[in-house]
Design a protein around this motif. Structure first.
Motif, PDB file in Angstrom:
ATOM      1  N   GLY A   1       0.818  -1.212   0.000  1.00 22.57           N
ATOM      2  CA  GLY A   1       0.000   0.000   0.000  1.00 22.57           C
ATOM      3  C   GLY A   1       0.850   1.260   0.000  1.00 22.57           C
ATOM      4  O   GLY A   1       0.526   2.238  -0.682  1.00 22.57           O
ATOM      5  N   ARG A   2       1.951   1.255   0.757  1.00 24.26           N
ATOM      6  CA  ARG A   2       2.834   2.432   0.769  1.00 24.26           C
ATOM      7  C   ARG A   2       3.468   2.643  -0.607  1.00 24.26           C
ATOM      8  O   ARG A   2       3.636   3.784  -1.057  1.00 24.26           O
ATOM      9  N   GLY A   3       3.813   1.548  -1.280  1.00 20.87           N
ATOM     10  CA  GLY A   3       4.366   1.669  -2.626  1.00 20.87           C
ATOM     11  C   GLY A   3       3.350   2.231  -3.599  1.00 20.87           C
ATOM     12  O   GLY A   3       3.678   3.058  -4.458  1.00 20.87           O
ATOM     13  N   ILE A   4       2.113   1.788  -3.471  1.00 22.08           N
ATOM     14  CA  ILE A   4       1.037   2.309  -4.327  1.00 22.08           C
ATOM     15  C   ILE A   4       0.880   3.805  -4.131  1.00 22.08           C
ATOM     16  O   ILE A   4       0.797   4.584  -5.094  1.00 22.08           O
ATOM     17  N   ARG A   5       0.832   4.237  -2.866  1.00 22.37           N
ATOM     18  CA  ARG A   5       0.660   5.670  -2.586  1.00 22.37           C
ATOM     19  C   ARG A   5       1.820   6.482  -3.154  1.00 22.37           C
ATOM     20  O   ARG A   5       1.620   7.573  -3.710  1.00 22.37           O
ATOM     21  N   ALA A   6       3.052   5.955  -3.017  1.00 19.98           N
ATOM     22  CA  ALA A   6       4.214   6.682  -3.522  1.00 19.98           C
ATOM     23  C   ALA A   6       4.118   6.888  -5.025  1.00 19.98           C
ATOM     24  O   ALA A   6       4.423   7.969  -5.547  1.00 19.98           O
ATOM     25  N   VAL A   7       3.693   5.856  -5.750  1.00 14.89           N
ATOM     26  CA  VAL A   7       3.564   5.965  -7.204  1.00 14.89           C
ATOM     27  C   VAL A   7       2.451   6.941  -7.570  1.00 14.89           C
ATOM     28  O   VAL A   7       2.630   7.813  -8.439  1.00 14.89           O
ATOM     29  N   GLU A   8       1.295   6.824  -6.935  1.00 15.09           N
ATOM     30  CA  GLU A   8       0.173   7.714  -7.253  1.00 15.09           C
ATOM     31  C   GLU A   8       0.522   9.170  -6.953  1.00 15.09           C
ATOM     32  O   GLU A   8       0.229  10.068  -7.761  1.00 15.09           O
ATOM     33  N   GLU A   9       1.150   9.424  -5.816  1.00 16.45           N
ATOM     34  CA  GLU A   9       1.496  10.799  -5.451  1.00 16.45           C
ATOM     35  C   GLU A   9       2.557  11.374  -6.380  1.00 16.45           C
ATOM     36  O   GLU A   9       2.494  12.546  -6.764  1.00 16.45           O
ATOM     37  N   ALA A  10       3.525  10.553  -6.769  1.00 21.13           N
ATOM     38  CA  ALA A  10       4.601  11.049  -7.626  1.00 21.13           C
ATOM     39  C   ALA A  10       4.091  11.505  -8.981  1.00 21.13           C
ATOM     40  O   ALA A  10       4.610  12.458  -9.565  1.00 21.13           O
ATOM     41  N   PHE A  11       3.044  10.862  -9.475  1.00 17.84           N
ATOM     42  CA  PHE A  11       2.524  11.193 -10.796  1.00 17.84           C
ATOM     43  C   PHE A  11       1.231  12.003 -10.728  1.00 17.84           C
ATOM     44  O   PHE A  11       0.565  12.187 -11.750  1.00 17.84           O
ATOM     45  N   GLY A  12       0.885  12.509  -9.541  1.00 22.91           N
ATOM     46  CA  GLY A  12      -0.308  13.336  -9.398  1.00 22.91           C
ATOM     47  C   GLY A  12      -1.591  12.604  -9.720  1.00 22.91           C
ATOM     48  O   GLY A  12      -2.557  13.210 -10.207  1.00 22.91           O
ATOM     49  N   LEU A  13      -1.621  11.310  -9.440  1.00 15.63           N
ATOM     50  CA  LEU A  13      -2.806  10.494  -9.721  1.00 15.63           C
ATOM     51  C   LEU A  13      -3.710  10.433  -8.495  1.00 15.63           C
ATOM     52  O   LEU A  13      -3.228  10.479  -7.358  1.00 15.63           O
ATOM     53  N   PRO A  14      -5.003  10.323  -8.685  1.00 16.27           N
ATOM     54  CA  PRO A  14      -5.901  10.211  -7.535  1.00 16.27           C
ATOM     55  C   PRO A  14      -5.652   8.910  -6.785  1.00 16.27           C
ATOM     56  O   PRO A  14      -5.256   7.905  -7.395  1.00 16.27           O
ATOM     57  N   PRO A  15      -5.855   8.894  -5.469  1.00 15.39           N
ATOM     58  CA  PRO A  15      -5.644   7.659  -4.682  1.00 15.39           C
ATOM     59  C   PRO A  15      -6.716   6.626  -4.997  1.00 15.39           C
ATOM     60  O   PRO A  15      -7.736   6.533  -4.320  1.00 15.39           O
ATOM     61  N   ARG A  16      -6.475   5.831  -6.010  1.00  9.09           N
ATOM     62  CA  ARG A  16      -7.496   4.947  -6.549  1.00  9.09           C
ATOM     63  C   ARG A  16      -7.256   3.484  -6.183  1.00  9.09           C
ATOM     64  O   ARG A  16      -8.195   2.735  -5.929  1.00  9.09           O
ATOM     65  N   LEU A  17      -6.001   3.053  -6.183  1.00  6.82           N
ATOM     66  CA  LEU A  17      -5.692   1.637  -6.057  1.00  6.82           C
ATOM     67  C   LEU A  17      -5.542   1.207  -4.604  1.00  6.82           C
ATOM     68  O   LEU A  17      -5.021   1.945  -3.774  1.00  6.82           O
TER      69      LEU A  17
END
Length: 347
Positions: A312-328
């Motif tokens: 989950g922390r890895g998912i958040r890092a990827v989403e935040e880095a690319f300005g993506l909504p917290p979806r996954l």
């Protein structure tokens, strides 16, 4: 929450009863008829780290599971989720982090990771050891070089965010994969990104030995990421659950056998790619095992022992880095419902 719980719930929530499918026995597909052809892509070229798949194919591990393996080299982890989602391949091996980016940007792709083969990420930036780049902040004002499908380049925004690098102060050159390391040696780039087992040994083969390289691991700067995973689609899982189980048994058997007999794997590699230099590729394999495979978690619990919180922390890092909504959520992207037993996943 256990890994088993989140993996199976994720598939059930996706609208199927895939996790409830009966376990396939080794060789069941072959016993019932012709072997099932499975198109499988690796993430990179046939080199030391991927020699395990060639060895498993040569030793018949896939045939024993009723699998007719169509094995293809890869062209970067960033391309694997695209090709698997498009149906070019039934399954694939790639870095999970570009895959997370692809899943977040393409929520209807149907991709799902069914195993994690590498517990520790080897994503890195590499510069010359005698140059001015010593810390991540030193990359500001510098020229970096990589293919656009390179996992290290695709995840550089996450690294930059974690390490406090101003992305606007970096310049990028896009090159073919075979030109990446020469660009650094020629001084046409200040640094390159990639998977350390590819970049470090390729640089060594060109004359820049490991002590002469400055390697900045993403994992040392706030990105505790998983690495290589095995991918397929939910549609393929629904149609061929037995093939997926058979593939995972053969893949993990190949991984563990190669860990104990690396010279055999390199011989299989040289047989498939006669121009391969066995000493370099054996070193590359051992370096890969040290950097990616062997961790305390793996030695204690086996390969693909995934912690939902860490994922989950890895998912958040990827989403935040690319300005993506917290979806996954972890259960959206990974299931352990098709893994072989723990004893088959021990190195």
């Amino acid at each position: 929450m256990s890994a088993v719980a989140f993996g199976r719930r994720g598939l059930l929530a996706a609208g199927g009863t895939l996790a409830a499918a009966p376990l396939a026995r080794p060789g069941i597909a072959r016993a019932e008829g012709a072997a099932k052809r499975v198109r499988f892509t690796l993430d990179w070229a046939f080199q030391g780290p991927n020699s395990y798949a060639l060895l498993g194919r040569d030793k018949g591990f896939f045939r024993e599971e009723g699998i007719d393996l169509a094995l293809s080299r890869g062209f970067g982890s960033g391309r694997v989720p695209v090709d698997v989602a498009a149906g070019t391949f039934d399954m694939g091996q790639g870095d999970i982090n570009p895959t997370l980016k692809f899943m977040a940007e393409n929520p209807s792709s149907g991709l799902v990771a069914v195993a994690v083969a590498a517990d520790r990420s080897g994503l890195c930036v590499t510069a010359k050891g005698d140059g001015p780049i010593r810390l991540p902040k030193d990359l500001e004002g510098r020229v970096l070089c990589a293919p656009d499908i390179d996992a290290g380049r695709q995840l550089f925004p996450a690294f930059a965010r974690a390490a406090g690098i101003d992305m606007k102060r970096t310049e990028w050159l896009t090159v073919r994969a075979e030109l990446r390391e020469p660009m650094l040696l020629q001084g046409r780039a200040d640094a390159i990104t990639g998977i350390v087992t590819s970049t470090a040994l390729s640089l060594k083969a060109l004359g820049l030995d490991l002590p002469q390289q400055r390697i900045l691991f993403y994992r040392d700067h706030g990105l505790d990421l998983y690495a290589t995973c095995y991918l397929t689609t939910r549609d393929y899982l629904a149609r061929e659950p037995g093939a997926v189980r058979g593939m995972l048994r053969a893949l993990f058997r190949s991984l563990s056998y190669t860990y104990r007999h690396p010279e055999e794997a390199i011989a299989a590699l040289v047989k498939a790619e006669p121009l391969s230099e066995a000493p370099i590729e054996l070193e590359r394999y051992r370096f890969n095992a040290e950097q990616h495979l062997v961790t305390e978690n793996v030695l204690r619990n086996g390969l693909s022992s995934v912690d939902p919180a860490r994922l989950g922390r890895g998912i958040r890092a990827v989403e935040e880095a690319f300005g993506l909504p917290p979806r996954l959520r972890p259960e959206d992207v990974y299931t352990d419902a098709y893994l072989p037993p723990r004893e088959m996943r021990m190195l």
